[in-house]
Design an enzyme around this catalytic site. Structure first.
Site, PDB file in Angstrom:
ATOM      1  N   ASP A   1       0.767  -1.246   0.000  1.00  0.00           N
ATOM      2  CA  ASP A   1       0.000   0.000   0.000  1.00  0.00           C
ATOM      3  C   ASP A   1       0.806   1.308   0.000  1.00  0.00           C
ATOM      4  O   ASP A   1       0.488   2.228   0.752  1.00  0.00           O
ATOM      5  CB  ASP A   1      -0.962   0.010   1.203  1.00  0.00           C
ATOM      6  CG  ASP A   1      -1.961  -1.130   1.162  1.00  0.00           C
ATOM      7  OD1 ASP A   1      -1.856  -1.996   0.275  1.00  0.00           O
ATOM      8  OD2 ASP A   1      -2.861  -1.157   2.025  1.00  0.00           O
TER       9      ASP A   1
ATOM     10  N   HIS B   1     -10.545   6.982   1.738  1.00  0.00           N
ATOM     11  CA  HIS B   1      -9.176   6.901   1.214  1.00  0.00           C
ATOM     12  C   HIS B   1      -9.099   5.798   0.159  1.00  0.00           C
ATOM     13  O   HIS B   1      -9.903   4.871   0.159  1.00  0.00           O
ATOM     14  CB  HIS B   1      -8.184   6.600   2.349  1.00  0.00           C
ATOM     15  CG  HIS B   1      -8.431   5.276   3.003  1.00  0.00           C
ATOM     16  ND1 HIS B   1      -9.382   5.112   3.995  1.00  0.00           N
ATOM     17  CD2 HIS B   1      -7.905   4.044   2.784  1.00  0.00           C
ATOM     18  CE1 HIS B   1      -9.413   3.843   4.369  1.00  0.00           C
ATOM     19  NE2 HIS B   1      -8.538   3.168   3.637  1.00  0.00           N
TER      20      HIS B   1
ATOM     21  N   GLU C   1     -13.885  -5.209   5.187  1.00  0.00           N
ATOM     22  CA  GLU C   1     -12.569  -4.602   5.362  1.00  0.00           C
ATOM     23  C   GLU C   1     -11.542  -5.682   5.033  1.00  0.00           C
ATOM     24  O   GLU C   1     -11.789  -6.868   5.283  1.00  0.00           O
ATOM     25  CB  GLU C   1     -12.390  -4.104   6.805  1.00  0.00           C
ATOM     26  CG  GLU C   1     -11.028  -3.482   7.122  1.00  0.00           C
ATOM     27  CD  GLU C   1     -10.621  -2.324   6.207  1.00  0.00           C
ATOM     28  OE1 GLU C   1     -10.438  -2.555   4.992  1.00  0.00           O
ATOM     29  OE2 GLU C   1     -10.488  -1.197   6.716  1.00  0.00           O
TER      30      GLU C   1
ATOM     31  N   ALA D   1       0.435   0.405   6.233  1.00  0.00           N
ATOM     32  CA  ALA D   1       0.989   0.958   7.445  1.00  0.00           C
ATOM     33  C   ALA D   1       1.367  -0.196   8.383  1.00  0.00           C
ATOM     34  O   ALA D   1       0.680  -1.206   8.420  1.00  0.00           O
ATOM     35  CB  ALA D   1      -0.065   1.847   8.119  1.00  0.00           C
TER      36      ALA D   1
END
Ligand code: VGL
Ligand code: ZN
Length: 206
Positions: A16, A77, A109, A137
């Protein structure tokens, strides 16, 4: 220092590294951009070893359940086909690299690159045994990808110098790293990589 050999049984998983997770994005990870040169360095090493490289991306519909207003906690996002969902412009994607989209289902998700994707199948087809994981992250998508990789039987290395976390709560990233290590992941940095060529040389000399 622990050394890891990069060969065709090793895959680089870049998690990501997208505009929305970098400065100027919708959900910027502190210092997220700082990892880009390092990730590129890892990419160069994998390319010269002819080892596979995978890029995961968060790829949400605009009404995804993880978004505020749709039952989630995050600002919108990485909405499909927007600038924010694009890879950081300096990231060295190349021909033959595979992009793995996740979180595309409005109702689910998916922090892990394995969730709802064909990543595992592709890795197995290539005979990959070892994953080197970096990106964004640390405390969400990197963590879940690493833990899933371990569960699926891969040897997993966390690229400690090429990850950054959101740290919604102070210490989240540090705790995430502890959790990954407890589950069996091994932390390494760029200096810990052994290229195939230098290994050959060592073998010939000895
Ligand atoms: C991520 C929060 C929400 C990540 C994705 O890529 O770590 N974090 N969606
Ligand atoms: Zn997301």
């Amino acid at each position: 220092m622990l050394k890891v050999k990069v060969d065709k049984q090793s895959a680089l998983i870049v998690v990501d590294v997208q505009n929305d997770f970098c400065s100027g994005g919708a959900l910027p990870v502190p210092e997220g951009d700082r990892i880009v040169p390092l990730i590129n360095h890892y990419i160069d090493i994998f390319r010269s070893a002819e080892a596979p490289i995978f890029f995961t991306r968060d790829w949400h519909p605009r009404d995804h359940i993880s978004f505020k207003g749709y039952g989630g906690v995050w600002p919108p996002h990485c909405v499909q086909n927007t600038w924010g969902a694009g890879f950081h412009p300096d990231l060295k994607l190349g021909k033959g690299d595979v992009v793995v989209s996740k979180g595309y289902d409005r109702l689910k998700e998916a922090y892990s690159g394995f969730e709802g994707t064909d990543l595992d199948e592709r890795l197995r087809k290539l005979g990959v045994k070892r994953l080197l994981v970096g990106g964004l992250a640390t405390d969400y998508c990197v963590k879940n990808t690493v833990l899933d990789g371990l569960k699926r039987g891969y040897e997993v290395f966390l690229l400690e110098d090429a990850v950054r976390g959101v740290d919604v709560n102070v210490g989240d990233s540090a705790r995430a790293i502890e959790e990954m290590v407890k589950a069996g992941a091994v932390k390494i940095t760029l200096r810990g990589l052994v290229r195939k060529k230098s290994l050959c040389k060592t073998t010939r000399l000895s």
